[in-house]
Design a protein around this motif. Structure first.
Motif, PDB file in Angstrom:
ATOM      1  N   ASP A 142      -5.994  -9.889  29.743  1.00 22.82           N
ATOM      2  CA  ASP A 142      -5.502  -9.004  30.803  1.00 22.82           C
ATOM      3  C   ASP A 142      -6.575  -7.990  31.177  1.00 22.82           C
ATOM      4  O   ASP A 142      -6.694  -7.586  32.328  1.00 22.82           O
ATOM      5  CB  ASP A 142      -4.241  -8.259  30.335  1.00 22.82           C
ATOM      6  CG  ASP A 142      -3.145  -9.205  29.901  1.00 22.82           C
ATOM      7  OD1 ASP A 142      -2.722 -10.047  30.709  1.00 22.82           O
ATOM      8  OD2 ASP A 142      -2.721  -9.117  28.723  1.00 22.82           O
ATOM      9  N   SER A 143      -7.345  -7.583  30.173  1.00 21.04           N
ATOM     10  CA  SER A 143      -8.368  -6.567  30.400  1.00 21.04           C
ATOM     11  C   SER A 143      -9.454  -6.698  29.339  1.00 21.04           C
ATOM     12  O   SER A 143      -9.314  -7.435  28.366  1.00 21.04           O
ATOM     13  CB  SER A 143      -7.751  -5.157  30.360  1.00 21.04           C
ATOM     14  OG  SER A 143      -7.094  -4.941  29.122  1.00 21.04           O
ATOM     15  N   ILE A 165     -17.811 -10.440  35.385  1.00 23.18           N
ATOM     16  CA  ILE A 165     -16.392 -10.087  35.507  1.00 23.18           C
ATOM     17  C   ILE A 165     -15.917 -10.298  36.945  1.00 23.18           C
ATOM     18  O   ILE A 165     -14.820 -10.826  37.181  1.00 23.18           O
ATOM     19  CB  ILE A 165     -16.161  -8.629  35.061  1.00 23.18           C
ATOM     20  CG1 ILE A 165     -16.409  -8.494  33.552  1.00 23.18           C
ATOM     21  CG2 ILE A 165     -14.743  -8.169  35.409  1.00 23.18           C
ATOM     22  CD1 ILE A 165     -16.419  -7.068  33.052  1.00 23.18           C
ATOM     23  N   GLU A 166     -16.743  -9.920  37.916  1.00 21.08           N
ATOM     24  CA  GLU A 166     -16.365 -10.116  39.316  1.00 21.08           C
ATOM     25  C   GLU A 166     -16.220 -11.602  39.650  1.00 21.08           C
ATOM     26  O   GLU A 166     -15.321 -12.002  40.398  1.00 21.08           O
ATOM     27  CB  GLU A 166     -17.408  -9.467  40.237  1.00 21.08           C
ATOM     28  CG  GLU A 166     -17.326  -7.943  40.280  1.00 21.08           C
ATOM     29  CD  GLU A 166     -15.943  -7.452  40.690  1.00 21.08           C
ATOM     30  OE1 GLU A 166     -15.355  -8.023  41.642  1.00 21.08           O
ATOM     31  OE2 GLU A 166     -15.448  -6.511  40.046  1.00 21.08           O
ATOM     32  N   ARG A 169     -12.954 -12.802  38.173  1.00 16.06           N
ATOM     33  CA  ARG A 169     -11.850 -12.341  39.023  1.00 16.06           C
ATOM     34  C   ARG A 169     -11.702 -13.225  40.253  1.00 16.06           C
ATOM     35  O   ARG A 169     -10.596 -13.589  40.658  1.00 16.06           O
ATOM     36  CB  ARG A 169     -12.109 -10.896  39.460  1.00 16.06           C
ATOM     37  CG  ARG A 169     -11.800  -9.839  38.426  1.00 16.06           C
ATOM     38  CD  ARG A 169     -12.213  -8.488  38.947  1.00 16.06           C
ATOM     39  NE  ARG A 169     -11.928  -7.397  38.022  1.00 16.06           N
ATOM     40  CZ  ARG A 169     -12.542  -6.231  38.054  1.00 16.06           C
ATOM     41  NH1 ARG A 169     -13.487  -5.997  38.954  1.00 16.06           N
ATOM     42  NH2 ARG A 169     -12.228  -5.292  37.176  1.00 16.06           N
ATOM     43  N   GLN A 175      -6.453 -10.767  38.006  1.00 11.83           N
ATOM     44  CA  GLN A 175      -5.852  -9.581  37.386  1.00 11.83           C
ATOM     45  C   GLN A 175      -6.760  -8.948  36.322  1.00 11.83           C
ATOM     46  O   GLN A 175      -6.449  -7.885  35.787  1.00 11.83           O
ATOM     47  CB  GLN A 175      -4.508  -9.931  36.734  1.00 11.83           C
ATOM     48  CG  GLN A 175      -3.339  -9.997  37.716  1.00 11.83           C
ATOM     49  CD  GLN A 175      -3.390 -11.260  38.562  1.00 11.83           C
ATOM     50  OE1 GLN A 175      -3.594 -12.355  38.049  1.00 11.83           O
ATOM     51  NE2 GLN A 175      -3.210 -11.118  39.873  1.00 11.83           N
ATOM     52  N   LEU A 176      -7.873  -9.586  36.005  1.00 12.05           N
ATOM     53  CA  LEU A 176      -8.740  -9.072  34.942  1.00 12.05           C
ATOM     54  C   LEU A 176      -9.288  -7.690  35.310  1.00 12.05           C
ATOM     55  O   LEU A 176      -9.804  -7.486  36.402  1.00 12.05           O
ATOM     56  CB  LEU A 176      -9.914 -10.038  34.700  1.00 12.05           C
ATOM     57  CG  LEU A 176     -10.887  -9.652  33.582  1.00 12.05           C
ATOM     58  CD1 LEU A 176     -10.194  -9.694  32.226  1.00 12.05           C
ATOM     59  CD2 LEU A 176     -12.100 -10.582  33.592  1.00 12.05           C
ATOM     60  N   SER A 177      -9.174  -6.764  34.375  1.00  9.96           N
ATOM     61  CA  SER A 177      -9.669  -5.404  34.607  1.00  9.96           C
ATOM     62  C   SER A 177     -10.468  -4.930  33.397  1.00  9.96           C
ATOM     63  O   SER A 177     -10.427  -5.536  32.325  1.00  9.96           O
ATOM     64  CB  SER A 177      -8.496  -4.444  34.857  1.00  9.96           C
ATOM     65  OG  SER A 177      -7.669  -4.361  33.698  1.00  9.96           O
ATOM     66  N   ILE A 178     -11.200  -3.868  33.578  1.00  9.12           N
ATOM     67  CA  ILE A 178     -11.910  -3.246  32.460  1.00  9.12           C
ATOM     68  C   ILE A 178     -11.034  -2.125  31.910  1.00  9.12           C
ATOM     69  O   ILE A 178     -10.790  -1.128  32.589  1.00  9.12           O
ATOM     70  CB  ILE A 178     -13.276  -2.695  32.891  1.00  9.12           C
ATOM     71  CG1 ILE A 178     -14.175  -3.830  33.393  1.00  9.12           C
ATOM     72  CG2 ILE A 178     -13.951  -1.975  31.726  1.00  9.12           C
ATOM     73  CD1 ILE A 178     -15.545  -3.365  33.858  1.00  9.12           C
ATOM     74  N   LEU A 179     -10.556  -2.328  30.710  1.00 13.46           N
ATOM     75  CA  LEU A 179      -9.715  -1.313  30.071  1.00 13.46           C
ATOM     76  C   LEU A 179     -10.532  -0.061  29.797  1.00 13.46           C
ATOM     77  O   LEU A 179     -10.053   1.063  29.956  1.00 13.46           O
ATOM     78  CB  LEU A 179      -9.137  -1.870  28.772  1.00 13.46           C
ATOM     79  CG  LEU A 179      -8.179  -0.978  27.999  1.00 13.46           C
ATOM     80  CD1 LEU A 179      -6.932  -0.703  28.825  1.00 13.46           C
ATOM     81  CD2 LEU A 179      -7.799  -1.640  26.683  1.00 13.46           C
ATOM     82  N   VAL A 207     -13.720   5.174  33.631  1.00  8.62           N
ATOM     83  CA  VAL A 207     -13.561   3.939  32.855  1.00  8.62           C
ATOM     84  C   VAL A 207     -14.207   4.074  31.476  1.00  8.62           C
ATOM     85  O   VAL A 207     -13.868   3.346  30.543  1.00  8.62           O
ATOM     86  CB  VAL A 207     -14.146   2.727  33.622  1.00  8.62           C
ATOM     87  CG1 VAL A 207     -15.660   2.725  33.575  1.00  8.62           C
ATOM     88  CG2 VAL A 207     -13.590   1.429  33.059  1.00  8.62           C
ATOM     89  N   ARG A 252      -4.008   3.820  27.794  1.00 12.05           N
ATOM     90  CA  ARG A 252      -4.343   3.004  28.960  1.00 12.05           C
ATOM     91  C   ARG A 252      -3.573   1.685  28.996  1.00 12.05           C
ATOM     92  O   ARG A 252      -3.582   1.001  30.010  1.00 12.05           O
ATOM     93  CB  ARG A 252      -5.852   2.714  28.982  1.00 12.05           C
ATOM     94  CG  ARG A 252      -6.704   3.965  29.055  1.00 12.05           C
ATOM     95  CD  ARG A 252      -8.174   3.640  29.274  1.00 12.05           C
ATOM     96  NE  ARG A 252      -8.996   4.841  29.255  1.00 12.05           N
ATOM     97  CZ  ARG A 252     -10.272   4.883  29.629  1.00 12.05           C
ATOM     98  NH1 ARG A 252     -10.884   3.762  30.027  1.00 12.05           N
ATOM     99  NH2 ARG A 252     -10.959   6.002  29.586  1.00 12.05           N
TER     100      ARG A 252
END
Length: 260
Positions: A142-143, A165-166, A169, A175-179, A207, A252
């Motif tokens: 998820d992250s 990462i981009e 995505r 939905q992948l994000s950097i926690l 971040v 977070r």
């Protein structure tokens, strides 16, 4: 189950140390935690005291479809913390996965195949590369939690990771994000450390976690004893920093019912 990848393609930045100790901190407050060792070096498994003889079905078998997730899980000395161990066999998975169907989604499918919720959160310790193993982790996650060593070359590696990462995505996991980015091996006596930390915060803003992980000999000693630093010496500066990092990370994460 929340799934968080611990990733940075640069080696020696503290990925495994971060994965082990954040997992331990979460388990200590009542979360049921699964740590998947996706690094052929198997350092997370060793750092949690899992002997080679105890690594029967492992992350290689999981990715290649030779075993189900529940068959690969090994309990650790830490209550509520389980691990899917890694062996050197995993080094061949990069080549074998190329010929397999859904090669980028093998880990996601294995996690989705879990019939009943057994863990609250899954942490994936990624290898120091941007190959198929790391891509599988990013597709399943998820992250991402990104440990970043406070040195100049780490900044160059970070930009490459952000580009990857981009791409993930765009193609596989929108939905992948950097926690968060965790600054590791922080030495206040070193001017370069301060400069790198300042540059990262200017570049990435909120971040970046407020907590920084200091250089600490106890963090280095703990794996040789087969226990996380939080158990080896919970009062050392490294352990205290990881407990603080875990608290920030919790703030977070989406709301989730804790284990009883």
């Amino acid at each position: 189950m929340i799934c968080v990848g611990v990733a940075n393609q640069k080696g020696g930045v503290g990925k495994t140390t971060t994965a082990i100790n954040v997992a331990t901190a979460l388990a200590a407050i009542g979360w049921r935690v699964l740590l998947i060792d996706l690094d052929p070096q198997g350092n997370a498994s060793t750092g949690l005291g899992i002997a080679q003889s105890a690594r029967g079905d492992n992350s290689y078998d999981l990715l290649t479809g030779q075993a189900e997730l529940t068959e690969c899980v090994v309990a650790t000395k830490v209550p509520r913390l389980d691990v899917v161990p890694a062996t050197v066999d995993l080094s061949g998975a990069e080549i074998e996965l190329v010929e397999m169907d859904h090669r980028t989604h093998r880990l996601q499918r294995a996690l989705d195949g879990l019939k009943a919720p057994r863990w609250d959160i899954c942490l994936i310790d990624c290898p120091p590369s941007l190959g198929l193993l790391t891509i599988n982790a990013m597709v399943a996650a998820d992250s991402l939690l990104v440990p970043l060593q406070c040195e100049f070359f780490a900044l160059e590696g970070l930009s490459q990771l952000l580009q990857t990462i981009e791409r993930i995505r765009g193609r596989f996991n929108p939905q992948l994000s950097i926690l968060g980015v965790a600054l590791t091996m922080y030495d206040r006596r070193n001017n370069l450390t301060e400069q790198v930390a300042e540059d990262v915060r200017i570049c990435l803003g909120d971040v970046v976690f407020e907590t920084v992980i200091p250089r600490n000999v106890r963090l280095s000693e703990a794996p040789s004893h087969g226990v996380p630093a939080l158990i080896y010496d919970h009062r050392c500066s490294g352990s205290e920093a990881y407990m603080a990092l875990a608290r920030e990370l919790l703030a977070r994460l989406p709301n989730l019912k804790r284990a009883a």
